[in-house]
Design a protein around this motif. Structure first.
Motif, mmCIF file in Angstrom:
data_model
loop_
_atom_site.group_PDB
_atom_site.id
_atom_site.type_symbol
_atom_site.label_atom_id
_atom_site.label_comp_id
_atom_site.label_asym_id
_atom_site.label_seq_id
_atom_site.Cartn_x
_atom_site.Cartn_y
_atom_site.Cartn_z
ATOM 1 N N TRP A 88 0.874 -1.143 0.145
ATOM 2 C CA TRP A 88 -0.005 -0.050 0.106
ATOM 3 C C TRP A 88 0.837 1.288 0.069
ATOM 4 O O TRP A 88 0.564 2.381 -0.521
ATOM 5 N N LEU A 89 1.926 1.232 0.798
ATOM 6 C CA LEU A 89 2.958 2.457 0.811
ATOM 7 C C LEU A 89 3.451 2.575 -0.677
ATOM 8 O O LEU A 89 3.553 3.803 -0.989
ATOM 9 N N ASN A 90 3.883 1.674 -1.401
ATOM 10 C CA ASN A 90 4.580 1.820 -2.672
ATOM 11 C C ASN A 90 3.421 2.061 -3.608
ATOM 12 O O ASN A 90 3.714 2.716 -4.600
ATOM 13 N N PHE A 91 2.277 1.683 -3.539
ATOM 14 C CA PHE A 91 1.073 2.093 -4.386
ATOM 15 C C PHE A 91 0.862 3.504 -4.055
ATOM 16 O O PHE A 91 0.697 4.418 -5.273
ATOM 17 N N ALA A 92 0.744 4.243 -2.999
ATOM 18 C CA ALA A 92 0.481 5.400 -2.670
ATOM 19 C C ALA A 92 1.512 6.345 -3.254
ATOM 20 O O ALA A 92 1.263 7.260 -4.034
ATOM 21 N N THR A 93 2.748 6.173 -3.194
ATOM 22 C CA THR A 93 3.944 6.754 -3.777
ATOM 23 C C THR A 93 4.123 6.592 -5.145
ATOM 24 O O THR A 93 4.297 7.396 -5.963
ATOM 25 N N GLY A 94 3.632 5.632 -5.796
ATOM 26 C CA GLY A 94 3.663 5.288 -7.273
ATOM 27 C C GLY A 94 2.359 6.109 -7.673
ATOM 28 O O GLY A 94 2.696 6.636 -8.928
ATOM 29 N N VAL A 95 1.597 6.522 -7.287
ATOM 30 C CA VAL A 95 0.267 7.140 -7.648
ATOM 31 C C VAL A 95 0.847 8.510 -7.852
ATOM 32 O O VAL A 95 0.577 9.228 -8.882
ATOM 33 N N ILE A 96 1.549 9.157 -6.726
ATOM 34 C CA ILE A 96 2.276 10.491 -6.698
ATOM 35 C C ILE A 96 2.997 10.510 -7.885
ATOM 36 O O ILE A 96 2.990 11.656 -8.618
ATOM 37 N N GLY A 97 4.047 9.733 -7.978
ATOM 38 C CA GLY A 97 4.822 9.739 -9.053
ATOM 39 C C GLY A 97 4.028 9.534 -10.634
ATOM 40 O O GLY A 97 4.584 10.236 -11.368
ATOM 41 N N GLY A 98 3.164 8.788 -10.591
ATOM 42 C CA GLY A 98 2.374 8.673 -11.810
ATOM 43 C C GLY A 98 1.863 10.146 -12.502
ATOM 44 O O GLY A 98 1.798 10.518 -13.547
ATOM 45 N N LEU A 99 1.324 10.838 -11.235
ATOM 46 C CA LEU A 99 0.468 12.237 -11.552
ATOM 47 C C LEU A 99 1.671 13.075 -11.847
ATOM 48 O O LEU A 99 1.542 13.938 -12.634
ATOM 49 N N ALA A 100 2.899 13.042 -11.250
ATOM 50 C CA ALA A 100 4.196 13.702 -11.544
ATOM 51 C C ALA A 100 4.545 13.677 -12.912
ATOM 52 O O ALA A 100 4.991 14.774 -13.659
ATOM 53 N N ILE A 101 4.638 12.543 -13.337
ATOM 54 C CA ILE A 101 5.296 12.161 -14.556
ATOM 55 C C ILE A 101 4.170 12.482 -15.661
ATOM 56 O O ILE A 101 4.625 13.109 -16.791
ATOM 57 N N TYR A 102 2.970 12.453 -15.580
ATOM 58 C CA TYR A 102 1.747 12.983 -16.227
ATOM 59 C C TYR A 102 2.115 14.426 -16.963
ATOM 60 O O TYR A 102 2.308 14.695 -17.780
ATOM 61 N N PHE A 103 1.976 15.099 -15.823
ATOM 62 C CA PHE A 103 1.848 16.591 -15.929
ATOM 63 C C PHE A 103 3.339 17.023 -16.307
ATOM 64 O O PHE A 103 3.448 18.004 -17.156
ATOM 65 N N GLY A 104 4.409 16.388 -16.007
ATOM 66 C CA GLY A 104 5.668 16.885 -15.972
ATOM 67 C C GLY A 104 5.940 16.703 -17.575
ATOM 68 O O GLY A 104 6.774 17.450 -18.474
ATOM 69 N N ALA A 105 5.639 15.536 -17.871
ATOM 70 C CA ALA A 105 5.960 15.041 -19.448
ATOM 71 C C ALA A 105 5.270 15.772 -20.427
ATOM 72 O O ALA A 105 5.821 16.250 -21.402
ATOM 73 N N PHE A 106 4.115 16.275 -19.867
ATOM 74 C CA PHE A 106 2.933 17.256 -20.763
ATOM 75 C C PHE A 106 3.874 18.553 -20.945
ATOM 76 O O PHE A 106 3.942 19.008 -21.933
ATOM 77 N N MET A 107 4.238 19.114 -19.911
ATOM 78 C CA MET A 107 5.022 20.533 -19.680
ATOM 79 C C MET A 107 6.291 20.184 -20.702
ATOM 80 O O MET A 107 6.578 21.154 -21.495
ATOM 81 N N TYR A 108 7.230 19.224 -20.452
ATOM 82 C CA TYR A 108 8.340 18.924 -21.380
ATOM 83 C C TYR A 108 7.966 19.071 -22.701
ATOM 84 O O TYR A 108 8.656 19.558 -23.523
ATOM 85 N N THR A 109 7.125 18.152 -23.145
ATOM 86 C CA THR A 109 6.843 17.911 -24.532
ATOM 87 C C THR A 109 6.207 19.277 -25.118
ATOM 88 O O THR A 109 6.637 19.388 -26.383
ATOM 89 N N ALA A 110 5.528 19.934 -24.418
ATOM 90 C CA ALA A 110 4.776 21.314 -24.868
ATOM 91 C C ALA A 110 5.793 22.347 -24.973
ATOM 92 O O ALA A 110 5.916 23.299 -26.206
ATOM 93 N N TYR A 111 6.774 22.504 -24.099
ATOM 94 C CA TYR A 111 7.525 23.860 -23.779
ATOM 95 C C TYR A 111 9.152 23.419 -24.062
ATOM 96 O O TYR A 111 9.684 24.574 -24.494
ATOM 97 N N VAL A 112 9.606 22.327 -24.010
ATOM 98 C CA VAL A 112 10.896 22.162 -24.125
ATOM 99 C C VAL A 112 11.456 21.363 -25.169
ATOM 100 O O VAL A 112 12.271 21.762 -26.081
ATOM 101 N N ALA A 113 10.662 20.141 -25.380
ATOM 102 C CA ALA A 113 11.037 19.106 -26.652
ATOM 103 C C ALA A 113 11.150 19.613 -27.692
ATOM 104 O O ALA A 113 10.029 20.533 -28.224
ATOM 105 N N HIS A 114 11.935 19.595 -28.621
ATOM 106 C CA HIS A 114 11.832 19.968 -30.121
ATOM 107 C C HIS A 114 11.415 18.918 -30.986
ATOM 108 O O HIS A 114 12.161 18.222 -31.701
ATOM 109 N N SER A 115 10.287 18.327 -30.900
ATOM 110 C CA SER A 115 9.694 17.436 -31.862
ATOM 111 C C SER A 115 8.673 17.990 -32.717
ATOM 112 O O SER A 115 8.135 19.025 -32.524
ATOM 113 N N ALA A 116 8.529 17.217 -33.946
ATOM 114 C CA ALA A 116 7.380 17.307 -34.797
ATOM 115 C C ALA A 116 6.021 17.358 -34.130
ATOM 116 O O ALA A 116 5.806 16.516 -33.058
ATOM 117 N N PRO A 117 5.145 18.173 -34.747
ATOM 118 C CA PRO A 117 3.586 18.221 -33.924
ATOM 119 C C PRO A 117 2.822 16.936 -33.882
ATOM 120 O O PRO A 117 2.383 16.503 -33.049
#
Length: 499
Positions: A88-117
């Motif tokens: 349960w402890l690892n599941f809780a920290t994993g959910v927090i990490g999942g939310l962090a990677i979702y929003f972090g990867a979204f911001m990185y892809t939108a504003y930092v990464a130089h990729s095709a649309p």
């Protein structure tokens, strides 16, 4: 060393080798199917998820330690409480990490990464799958730790190898039959991880005789956090020391010298699979037995590791340059081989230190081992800076080897075992390795590769013979192994009579 322990080391060693071959074999197919750019994004994605392993907080190792102790004492209820608290402890920290990677990867892809649309859209569609991968991985580590705590390494490695096959082949099949885009490949990879996690969960439930779902217990969770927190500190310190050499080398001398260093480093670090297999085998056993038995087992394990690992290290040290010549070309081989030979010595020393470290973590206090790494870190950075400034990649490799030797010496002293016989045995093998370094510098392996290979075989055989002659336990192990092989091979006379 007990035959069961030797067998478990062998099982863990095979379990570490097979996934490596599977991964190497599928890379060309991935690149052909999804293209270079998409494969680069996929590689970055899994590297990023690997960094999120920090969210485990050392919980899987803490759970393995406590489950092994509960198993040794016959406390089935405590075993179950530890398991569910960690899940349960690892599941809780994993959910927090999942939310962090979702929003972090979204911001990185939108504003930092130089990729095709179009590629950005593929990343956006894959983000929910990435978020799911983090808690899934976190919980899987607890299942794996529980299986290892019961010392059922065959079950663990069978599941792990099958999971690796799924993880490599299922996304490849999805790219071939459905669509070669990021969301398809990543979704299939997460599905493969889910299937592997279910297999590990089923095995751990069966081994721990779990019949019900339980909630975490506060006092159990506190003990897991205390143990796991210091294990996490050790992991972070190791991650830093493992990457600082390349970072400082690039900052001082540029990318070309990083290549001279990284190519042999990536190759020789494969040698650490044997000490890693031993550490994986020893940790639950050392956690379960009393201190005097643990000291004896650690001492015997170090003798076994020296006797088995040193010949391989010597052989690798001397055949490295001709291999690099064939693999990457003469120019890069000449620049990289001296670095690689020194790093072989460093990998050998790290293997020695790993055994003493887990003895401290399992029997004394994980905080002791973590503090040793933290105290050494600033000295390592200063020496690394000096070594790179004066001697370049060879200086960096030399400092890494010296730091590994210092780490081993400090941990051996902290482990409170009879250090003298262990140190003398290690120093004797170290003389062979230093001789290997000297031979590597003297022999022109590019011009006379057969001479280098012959010297490697001779030195490795002499070292193995010396180990067998000076250690009765190793000699008995070699004799038993030879008798088993001979017993399985029918003689020509017997085969003729049977016919």
């Amino acid at each position: 060393m007990e035959k069961s322990m030797v067998r478990n080391v062998g099982i863990n060693f095979i379990g570490l080798i097979l996934p490596t071959f599977v991964s190497l074999a599928t890379v060309p197919a991935y690149i052909r199917l999804v293209g270079v750019e998409r494969y680069g994004v996929i590689s970055l994605v899994w590297t990023l998820i690997g960094y999120f392993s920090i969210l485990d907080l050392g919980m899987s190792m803490a759970a393995q330690h406590q489950i092994a102790r509960a198993q040794a004492s016959g406390d089935v209820e405590q075993r179950t409480r530890v398991f569910w608290s960690a899940v349960w402890l690892n599941f809780a920290t994993g959910v927090i990490g999942g939310l962090a990677i979702y929003f972090g990867a979204f911001m990185y892809t939108a504003y930092v990464a130089h990729s095709a649309p179009a590629l950005q859209q593929e990343v956006y569609r894959a983000l929910p799958w990435l978020a799911l991968a983090i808690p899934l991985a976190n919980v899987s580590w607890v299942f794996a730790g529980a299986i290892n705590a019961m010392e059922r390494f065959g079950i663990y490695n069978a599941n792990q190898t099958f999971g690796t096959f799924l993880f490599q082949l299922l996304p490849l099949g999805a790219a071939w039959f459905i669509a070669p885009n990021l969301q398809t490949v990543i979704a299939a990879a997460v599905l493969a991880r889910l299937l592997a996690a279910l297999l590990l969960a089923r095995a751990s439930f069966k081994l721990l005789e779990i019949r019900r779902i339980d909630w975490p217990r506060r006092h159990v969770a506190g003990g897991l956090f205390r143990f796991g927190g210091w294990m996490l500190v050790s992991s972070i310190t190791t991650m830093l020391t493992d990457s600082l050499d390349r970072v400082l080398l690039g900052a001082h001398l540029g990318a070309r010298f990083v290549t001279y260093y990284t190519v042999p480093q990536n190759l020789v670090t494969r040698l650490n699979m044997l000490p890693n297999a031993m550490v994986r085998t020893l940790f639950p056993r050392l956690s379960a037995i009393d201190r005097s038995d643990a000291n004896g087992m650690a001492t015997t394990s170090l003798v076994f590791l020296n006797g088995v690992f040193t010949p391989f290290a010597l052989f690798a040290m001397l055949v490295l340059e001709p291999f690099l010549h064939v693999w990457i070309g003469a120019d890069l081989a000449v620049a990289s081989a001296p670095v690689g030979r020194i790093l072989v010595l460093a990998v050998w020393l790290v293997g020695q230190a790993s055994v003493t470290r887990i003895l401290i973590q399992s029997q004394i206090n994980p905080a002791t081992a973590a503090r040793a790494g933290l105290v050494q870190l600033p000295f390592f950075v200063a020496l690394l800076w000096f070594g790179i400034e004066r001697f370049g990649p060879v200086g960096a490799a030399s400092v890494v080897a010296l730091r590994s030797l210092a780490d081993y010496a400090v941990l051996l002293w902290m482990s409170r075992v009879r250090a003298k016989p262990i140190a003398l045995d290690m120093l004797a093998h170290l003389v062979f390795l230093v001789a290997g370094l000297a031979l590597g510098d003297v022999i022109d392996a590019m011009t006379h590769p057969l001479c280098a290979i012959g010297a490697a075989l001779l030195l490795a055989i002499v070292n193995a013979a010396w180990s067998a002659l000076t250690h009765p336990a190793l000699r008995a192990l070699v004799v038993a192994f030879a008798q088993k092989i001979i017993g399985r091979t029918p003689s020509p006379l017997k085969a003729r009579s049977d016919a």
